[in-house]
Design a protein around this motif. Sequence first.
Motif, PDB file in Angstrom:
ATOM      1  N   GLU A   1       0.532  -0.729   0.194  1.00  0.00           N
ATOM      2  CA  GLU A   1      -0.054  -0.232  -0.339  1.00  0.00           C
ATOM      3  C   GLU A   1       0.802   1.050   0.377  1.00  0.00           C
ATOM      4  N   ARG A   2       2.364   1.154   0.255  1.00  0.00           N
ATOM      5  CA  ARG A   2       2.793   2.649   0.775  1.00  0.00           C
ATOM      6  C   ARG A   2       3.601   2.872  -0.285  1.00  0.00           C
ATOM      7  N   TYR A   3       4.051   1.859  -1.613  1.00  0.00           N
ATOM      8  CA  TYR A   3       4.915   2.094  -2.439  1.00  0.00           C
ATOM      9  C   TYR A   3       4.431   3.204  -3.696  1.00  0.00           C
ATOM     10  N   GLU A   4       3.657   2.738  -3.686  1.00  0.00           N
ATOM     11  CA  GLU A   4       3.443   3.789  -4.921  1.00  0.00           C
ATOM     12  C   GLU A   4       3.164   5.068  -4.712  1.00  0.00           C
ATOM     13  N   PRO A   5       1.911   5.678  -3.546  1.00  0.00           N
ATOM     14  CA  PRO A   5       2.085   7.213  -3.172  1.00  0.00           C
ATOM     15  C   PRO A   5       3.667   7.505  -2.551  1.00  0.00           C
ATOM     16  N   VAL A   6       4.467   6.048  -1.968  1.00  0.00           N
ATOM     17  CA  VAL A   6       5.882   7.191  -1.499  1.00  0.00           C
ATOM     18  C   VAL A   6       6.567   6.954  -2.260  1.00  0.00           C
ATOM     19  N   LYS A   7       6.611   7.030  -3.901  1.00  0.00           N
ATOM     20  CA  LYS A   7       7.331   7.056  -4.436  1.00  0.00           C
ATOM     21  C   LYS A   7       6.865   8.058  -5.161  1.00  0.00           C
ATOM     22  N   ARG A   8       5.834   8.426  -5.629  1.00  0.00           N
ATOM     23  CA  ARG A   8       4.684   9.188  -6.544  1.00  0.00           C
ATOM     24  C   ARG A   8       5.298  10.986  -5.884  1.00  0.00           C
ATOM     25  N   ILE A   9       5.252  10.835  -3.726  1.00  0.00           N
ATOM     26  CA  ILE A   9       5.598  11.868  -3.428  1.00  0.00           C
ATOM     27  C   ILE A   9       7.146  12.539  -2.965  1.00  0.00           C
ATOM     28  N   SER A  10       8.828  11.403  -3.229  1.00  0.00           N
ATOM     29  CA  SER A  10       9.596  11.246  -3.046  1.00  0.00           C
ATOM     30  C   SER A  10       9.748  11.881  -5.303  1.00  0.00           C
ATOM     31  N   GLU A  11       9.384  11.553  -5.552  1.00  0.00           N
ATOM     32  CA  GLU A  11       9.706  11.838  -7.182  1.00  0.00           C
ATOM     33  C   GLU A  11       9.423  13.091  -6.909  1.00  0.00           C
ATOM     34  N   LYS A  12       7.694  14.431  -6.889  1.00  0.00           N
ATOM     35  CA  LYS A  12       7.406  15.552  -6.887  1.00  0.00           C
ATOM     36  C   LYS A  12       8.143  16.198  -6.053  1.00  0.00           C
ATOM     37  N   VAL A  13       9.137  15.914  -4.851  1.00  0.00           N
ATOM     38  CA  VAL A  13       9.675  16.274  -4.048  1.00  0.00           C
ATOM     39  C   VAL A  13      10.963  16.767  -4.519  1.00  0.00           C
ATOM     40  N   LYS A  14      12.081  15.146  -5.273  1.00  0.00           N
ATOM     41  CA  LYS A  14      12.698  15.930  -6.187  1.00  0.00           C
ATOM     42  C   LYS A  14      13.109  16.177  -6.718  1.00  0.00           C
ATOM     43  N   ASN A  15      12.009  16.681  -7.822  1.00  0.00           N
ATOM     44  CA  ASN A  15      11.903  17.832  -9.148  1.00  0.00           C
ATOM     45  C   ASN A  15      11.288  19.284  -8.410  1.00  0.00           C
ATOM     46  N   MET A  16      10.631  19.656  -6.762  1.00  0.00           N
ATOM     47  CA  MET A  16      11.202  20.482  -6.515  1.00  0.00           C
ATOM     48  C   MET A  16      11.979  20.937  -6.108  1.00  0.00           C
ATOM     49  N   ALA A  17      13.173  19.422  -5.337  1.00  0.00           N
ATOM     50  CA  ALA A  17      14.472  20.459  -4.865  1.00  0.00           C
ATOM     51  C   ALA A  17      15.281  20.789  -6.213  1.00  0.00           C
ATOM     52  N   ASN A  18      15.398  20.107  -6.878  1.00  0.00           N
ATOM     53  CA  ASN A  18      16.334  20.412  -7.974  1.00  0.00           C
ATOM     54  C   ASN A  18      16.131  21.397  -8.712  1.00  0.00           C
ATOM     55  N   ASN A  19      14.417  21.841  -9.026  1.00  0.00           N
ATOM     56  CA  ASN A  19      14.100  23.466  -9.508  1.00  0.00           C
ATOM     57  C   ASN A  19      14.822  24.355  -8.177  1.00  0.00           C
ATOM     58  N   PHE A  20      14.769  24.336  -7.159  1.00  0.00           N
ATOM     59  CA  PHE A  20      15.157  24.568  -5.816  1.00  0.00           C
ATOM     60  C   PHE A  20      16.548  25.198  -5.996  1.00  0.00           C
ATOM     61  N   TYR A  21      17.424  24.081  -6.944  1.00  0.00           N
ATOM     62  CA  TYR A  21      19.543  23.792  -6.398  1.00  0.00           C
ATOM     63  C   TYR A  21      19.173  24.685  -7.793  1.00  0.00           C
ATOM     64  N   LYS A  22      18.188  25.315  -8.334  1.00  0.00           N
ATOM     65  CA  LYS A  22      19.025  26.341 -10.080  1.00  0.00           C
ATOM     66  C   LYS A  22      19.751  27.216  -9.644  1.00  0.00           C
ATOM     67  N   ASP A  23      20.104  28.199 -10.056  1.00  0.00           N
ATOM     68  CA  ASP A  23      20.351  29.493 -10.353  1.00  0.00           C
ATOM     69  C   ASP A  23      18.739  30.606  -9.916  1.00  0.00           C
ATOM     70  N   THR A  24      19.580  31.246  -9.298  1.00  0.00           N
ATOM     71  CA  THR A  24      17.913  32.272  -9.198  1.00  0.00           C
ATOM     72  C   THR A  24      18.327  33.896  -8.337  1.00  0.00           C
ATOM     73  N   ASP A  25      17.867  34.386  -8.684  1.00  0.00           N
ATOM     74  CA  ASP A  25      17.950  35.918  -8.201  1.00  0.00           C
ATOM     75  C   ASP A  25      16.832  36.184  -7.377  1.00  0.00           C
ATOM     76  N   GLY A  26      15.944  35.816  -7.337  1.00  0.00           N
ATOM     77  CA  GLY A  26      14.457  36.351  -6.808  1.00  0.00           C
ATOM     78  C   GLY A  26      15.402  36.842  -5.482  1.00  0.00           C
ATOM     79  N   PRO A  27      13.793  37.188  -4.335  1.00  0.00           N
ATOM     80  CA  PRO A  27      13.870  37.312  -3.657  1.00  0.00           C
ATOM     81  C   PRO A  27      13.339  35.973  -2.593  1.00  0.00           C
TER      82      PRO A  27
END
Length: 260
Positions: free
Chosen positions: A226-252
């Motif tokens: 029961e945990r595999y699919e929801p955990v993998k889905r959330i983990s991939e979303k967090v990964k994409n969000m983090a990878n975008n967050f690590y990119k260069d930015t000049d915003g506040p």
Amino acid sequence: SSALSKPLSPSEQQDGARFVLSFKNLVNGEEMKARARHIVACDGVKSKVRSILPNEPDILQAENKSVWRGLAPHISTSGKATFYQGGSASDTTGRSGLIFPGGKNAGSSWTIISDVEDQRSMSEEESRRRVLNVVESMGKGSDNFKRFKQVIDESSIIIESKLHVRDFDKPWESSYDGLIYVGDSAHPVRPTGEGTALAFEDASVLGKVILKFGLCDEALREYENERYEPVKRISEKVKNMANNFYKDTDGPPVVFDNLE
């Protein structure tokens, strides 16, 4: 302290136990052993249970980042979570930080992520010095530096570690009947807050399957399924969000309000 001594061979399982656990009283040195048929391992990212058992794979995937965490119990964020990220064309590129509400009347928690540092801190003092060196790159006169310096100085304990996440190419299920993993020992994610939510969901699902099947191998395998699919889905979303967050930015800094 405690440790999993070994899984038992079939000939050693006369009483139904599959594992032997060793416990040591760190005050008086007294030792004891216990035999167990089922184990719920919730012992963190670098799970001792997983590392001791010979058939369990190493599921950790290094992110090549160092991370520091702390609690500032007397500094309120007024319900706001603030995310910081390094600017482009500066030596802060790839660095990020978070100051988050600690809960009602509980101050705040904070996280700093930077490119991986050599080795690791051997003392509280060294960990504090290393994280301050990272935030000093914001510029000692900046408001960001002043804010992080304030919460770091307020923190009595600072935890430093290397950032790891779950490698979903490795087997999800435990290699041993009667053994499951919960929380970070099952699915470490980047420190964006989802890890705590996933751990609570683990506990909820585990409770439901045990109520349905009883404490048995069928219940533990159902929990994993029961945990595999929801955990993998959330983990991939967090990964994409983090990878975008690590990119260069000049915003506040990004501020999320009314979180308490």
